[in-house]
Design an enzyme around this catalytic site. Sequence first.
Site, PDB file in Angstrom:
ATOM      1  N   HIS A 134     -42.595  24.980 -20.523  1.00  0.00           N
ATOM      2  CA  HIS A 134     -43.003  23.750 -21.208  1.00  0.00           C
ATOM      3  C   HIS A 134     -44.294  23.958 -21.984  1.00  0.00           C
ATOM      4  O   HIS A 134     -44.899  25.034 -21.966  1.00  0.00           O
ATOM      5  CB  HIS A 134     -43.133  22.586 -20.216  1.00  0.00           C
ATOM      6  N   CYS A 160     -44.473  26.184 -12.997  1.00  0.00           N
ATOM      7  CA  CYS A 160     -43.782  26.380 -14.276  1.00  0.00           C
ATOM      8  C   CYS A 160     -44.517  27.431 -15.116  1.00  0.00           C
ATOM      9  O   CYS A 160     -45.526  27.990 -14.707  1.00  0.00           O
ATOM     10  CB  CYS A 160     -43.704  25.059 -15.032  1.00  0.00           C
TER      11      CYS A 160
END
Length: 288
Positions: free
Chosen positions: A153, A161
């Site tokens: 992201h 992440c």
Amino acid sequence: MSNRVPVVILWAGLLGAAIPGKQVLSAESITPPPTAAEALTRPLTRLKQQLERQELTMGSKVYLRIFKLPERLELWIESRGRFRLFKGYPICCYAGFLGPKLAEGDQQSPEGFYQVRLDQLNPHSRYHLAFDIGYPNLYDTIHGRQGSQIMIHGRCSSRGCFAMGDAAMEEIYCLVQAALQQGQRSVAVHIFPFVPSPANLKKFKRSFWSSFWQSQQPMYDFFESNRQVPQVSVIQGSYTLDQPPPAHLSQLGQHIPKEQQPWLTNAEAPDESTSSAPPMSTAKPSAR
């Protein structure tokens, strides 16, 4: 008589009166965050120019390769049957240390072989743009590893992440989305701790994860030699490189029963547009 100096409250200053040398922000001067449409159109002109210079095409098949060290995401694009490196992006932030993700909330980014399908893209993420990599996959599940909503992201913060920063993520997202919309069934995301060269594997041979990292080496070597994304299966709890059929049988394989085709290790013949194990996750886009 008191010698105190009266304190004067400068209400004008508190309300934002102009001060020489300083910029006064008004509601009109604060730039709102871009909408998904803006984020997806802004890099298109730049991307098309860069692709043309490299004789690559928007919508061609894409492959993503991540190395935690040296914090780099590589985006490869297929051209004439082989993948060529389009660009390497620095990873702004990932969570944890070298080694795979084991549990929900362990603040660790995963390692392994994953797939991204069209329904895993999220243009309305709180982290600018995002797509779920499909963790946990079949291998992770067999080994009892847990977690969810592991994304690549934008922004620059991570709890598991891979955060790429907004500008880089806009390019990555647009190219992945274009490839999927043009028919690529899934985009492979292969995550390594480092380049699994003999020298690096020797350097980390005392690590608890040494054998796991060695199991990733055949897939890395296959891509380096062929510039084609390897087919990866999970057999008896281990990642396994699917070997292509012998050349003299490649045209005959479709006429041979699957149980008699030793080069097929999945329940189905490998799809040329996929690049890792069979569908391993039902993850859907989240607010992340």
